[in-house]
Scaffold this active site. Sequence first.
Site, PDB file in Angstrom:
ATOM      1  N   ASP A 119       0.895  -1.173  -0.029  1.00 50.87           N
ATOM      2  CA  ASP A 119      -0.081  -0.093  -0.007  1.00 50.87           C
ATOM      3  C   ASP A 119       0.850   1.260  -0.162  1.00 50.87           C
ATOM      4  O   ASP A 119       0.322   2.301  -0.003  1.00 50.87           O
ATOM      5  CB  ASP A 119      -1.022  -0.082   1.234  1.00 50.87           C
ATOM      6  CG  ASP A 119      -2.068  -0.912   1.175  1.00 50.87           C
ATOM      7  OD1 ASP A 119      -2.579  -1.218   0.124  1.00 50.87           O
ATOM      8  OD2 ASP A 119      -2.391  -1.661   2.020  1.00 50.87           O
ATOM      9  N   ASP A 156      -5.362  -4.819  -6.040  1.00 50.94           N
ATOM     10  CA  ASP A 156      -5.260  -3.532  -5.866  1.00 50.94           C
ATOM     11  C   ASP A 156      -3.881  -3.162  -6.091  1.00 50.94           C
ATOM     12  O   ASP A 156      -3.429  -2.011  -6.163  1.00 50.94           O
ATOM     13  CB  ASP A 156      -5.661  -3.574  -4.353  1.00 50.94           C
ATOM     14  CG  ASP A 156      -6.675  -4.408  -3.634  1.00 50.94           C
ATOM     15  OD1 ASP A 156      -7.118  -5.290  -4.413  1.00 50.94           O
ATOM     16  OD2 ASP A 156      -7.453  -4.043  -2.821  1.00 50.94           O
ATOM     17  N   GLY A 206      -6.458 -18.945  -7.135  1.00 48.48           N
ATOM     18  CA  GLY A 206      -6.834 -17.639  -7.124  1.00 48.48           C
ATOM     19  C   GLY A 206      -8.190 -17.633  -6.189  1.00 48.48           C
ATOM     20  O   GLY A 206      -8.852 -18.754  -5.828  1.00 48.48           O
ATOM     21  N   THR A 220     -10.607 -15.026  -2.982  1.00 46.81           N
ATOM     22  CA  THR A 220     -11.129 -13.689  -2.647  1.00 46.81           C
ATOM     23  C   THR A 220     -10.445 -13.410  -1.130  1.00 46.81           C
ATOM     24  O   THR A 220     -10.178 -14.401  -0.371  1.00 46.81           O
ATOM     25  CB  THR A 220     -12.480 -13.664  -2.627  1.00 46.81           C
ATOM     26  OG1 THR A 220     -12.775 -11.986  -2.647  1.00 46.81           O
ATOM     27  CG2 THR A 220     -13.397 -14.358  -1.560  1.00 46.81           C
ATOM     28  N   ARG A 245     -14.642  -3.331  -6.533  1.00 46.01           N
ATOM     29  CA  ARG A 245     -13.686  -2.622  -6.439  1.00 46.01           C
ATOM     30  C   ARG A 245     -12.330  -3.237  -6.788  1.00 46.01           C
ATOM     31  O   ARG A 245     -11.554  -2.540  -7.482  1.00 46.01           O
ATOM     32  CB  ARG A 245     -13.229  -1.983  -4.954  1.00 46.01           C
ATOM     33  CG  ARG A 245     -12.422  -0.945  -4.962  1.00 46.01           C
ATOM     34  CD  ARG A 245     -12.329   0.025  -3.663  1.00 46.01           C
ATOM     35  NE  ARG A 245     -12.365  -0.887  -2.386  1.00 46.01           N
ATOM     36  CZ  ARG A 245     -13.030  -1.270  -1.664  1.00 46.01           C
ATOM     37  NH1 ARG A 245     -14.443  -0.994  -1.625  1.00 46.01           N
ATOM     38  NH2 ARG A 245     -12.702  -2.014  -0.593  1.00 46.01           N
ATOM     39  N   TRP A 303     -10.067  -1.300  -9.631  1.00 47.74           N
ATOM     40  CA  TRP A 303      -8.673  -1.360  -9.471  1.00 47.74           C
ATOM     41  C   TRP A 303      -7.835  -1.856 -10.754  1.00 47.74           C
ATOM     42  O   TRP A 303      -6.970  -1.474 -11.156  1.00 47.74           O
ATOM     43  CB  TRP A 303      -7.932  -2.143  -8.245  1.00 47.74           C
ATOM     44  CG  TRP A 303      -8.326  -1.754  -6.965  1.00 47.74           C
ATOM     45  CD1 TRP A 303      -8.715  -2.483  -5.663  1.00 47.74           C
ATOM     46  CD2 TRP A 303      -8.302  -0.216  -6.207  1.00 47.74           C
ATOM     47  NE1 TRP A 303      -8.742  -1.691  -4.661  1.00 47.74           N
ATOM     48  CE2 TRP A 303      -8.687  -0.477  -4.977  1.00 47.74           C
ATOM     49  CE3 TRP A 303      -8.156   0.939  -6.975  1.00 47.74           C
ATOM     50  CZ2 TRP A 303      -8.776   0.813  -4.084  1.00 47.74           C
ATOM     51  CZ3 TRP A 303      -8.487   2.290  -6.016  1.00 47.74           C
ATOM     52  CH2 TRP A 303      -8.634   1.886  -4.671  1.00 47.74           C
TER      53      TRP A 303
HETATM   54  N1  GLY Z   1      -7.173  -1.999  -1.196  1.00 48.66           N
HETATM   55  C1  GLY Z   1      -7.941  -2.544  -0.206  1.00 48.66           C
HETATM   56  C2  GLY Z   1      -9.429  -2.117  -0.838  1.00 48.66           C
HETATM   57  O1  GLY Z   1      -9.760  -1.739  -1.958  1.00 48.66           O
HETATM   58  O2  GLY Z   1     -10.310  -2.285   0.012  1.00 48.66           O
END
Ligand code: GLY
Length: 392
Positions: A116, A175, A233, A235, A247, A251
Site C-alpha cells: 500500500d 489492488d 485464485g 478472494t 472494487r 483497481w
Molecule cells: N485496497 C483495499 C481495498 O480496496 O479495500
Amino acid sequence: MNTKFFCLIVTLFILGNQGYSQKDNSFNIKKQLEYCAEQASKTLKVIPNDGTSPRTVPNGSSEWKFVTYKDWTSGFWPGELWFLYEATKDKKWEKEADKFSRFLTPLSVSKAGDHDLGFQVFNSFGNGYRLTKNPEYKEIILKTADTLATLFNPKVGTIQSWPHNKMGGHNTIIDNMMNLELLFWASKNGGNKKLYDIAVKHAETTMANHFRPDNTSYHVIIYDFETGKKIKGRTAQGYSDDSMWARGQAWAIYGFTMTYRETKDAKFLDFAHKLARVYLDKLTTEDLIPYWDFNAPNIPNEPRDASAAAIVSSALLELSSYTKDKNLKAEYLTKAKKMIVSLSDNYQSHDVNSAFLLHSTGHKPAGSEIDCSINYADYYYLEALLRLQKLK
Ligand code: GLY
C-alpha cells in the site's frame, strides 16, 4: 412509414437528445468542487491534532474514524487536500496538504509493511510534488519506491502484497496494480531504473494469472514462493473466490490504464479495454453505481460501492483518451460522466457527515465499513471531477 408517425419519432429523438445534452451541460463541475471544499473545511475542524487523518464515517454516525500514517488509506486525505489546492489555487489547501502529507514521512524509511506504500505516499507526496516541485517530497517518494521494491519476488514476478498474511504462499492482490505508479514515476525521476522493470514484470505476471477467461479479476492470487507457479485464485474482500468484487475490477481497470500510460505498450491498453468491457457489460444498475460485488447473492438488496464507481469513472476518462474508436470513446465518456453525475446527484453526504460521498463498502465479508463514507471514494471522486474539468 406513416409520415406523422415518422415525424413524431424524429421529434422525440431530437427532444430526447436535447434533454440529455441539456442535463449533461447543466452539470456544474465547479459547484461540485465547491461542495468538496466545503465538506473538507468541515472535516478540518474536527481532526484531532495528533497526526491522524480521517478514514471512514460509519453508517448511522456522523463522526469520522481517524487513523495513523500506518493505515493503508492514510494517503487519501492529504491527496484530497492537494486536489483542492489544484482546483482552487488557494494556499490554505497547500498548507493543510503539506501538513497531512508530512505525517507519512516515516513510511519512506521504515521496513515495507505491505504494497500500500503507493496509495499512501504517491497520492500524498506524489500529488504534492506534481503541484509544487518541492525537492523534499521527491526524496521521500524515491526512498519509498525503493522500500516498496523490497517486496518484489523475482521467482514469482510480482510484489508480495501482504507479507504479514501468508495465505499459504506469496500473495498478490489486484489492488497492487495501483501502486506500480510509484515505481514507474521513481524510475523516470532520478530513481533506480530497475523499478521500471519490476513494475512491468508485475503487470505482465498479473495479466497472465490474475483473471478468469471472461476477464473478471480474482482478488488474490497465491503463488508458490520457490517455483513462482500460481497455486490458486481466491478472494479476501469479495463475495466468493469466483465472484467479481466491484472494487477489485475497478483497481484492475485503473491499474492497467495507468500501466499503458507509463509504458505505451499496446498489450496493456488492449487489456485495459477488455477489463472495462466486462465491467460495463455486467453493470446492471440504472445509475451506474455498482453493488459491492457483481455476484453478491441478494442483488438488488445488497449495498452499493460508490468507491468503485469513483475509481472506474476516473479510469474511463483516461482510457477514453487512448482510443481512436469514436464509438468506444463516446461510450466511455458518456458512462464516466453519468457515473460522476450519479455520484454528485444522489450519493453526496451533505449534512449527514462531512465526507463527500455516502454508500461505499469496504470489507463486507468482515462486516466492516458497509454502506458508509470512505476516504478513497472521496479521493477518486475528486480526481474524476478534475479530470472531467480538464477534458472540458
Ligand atoms: N485496497 C483495499 C481495498 O480496496 O479495500
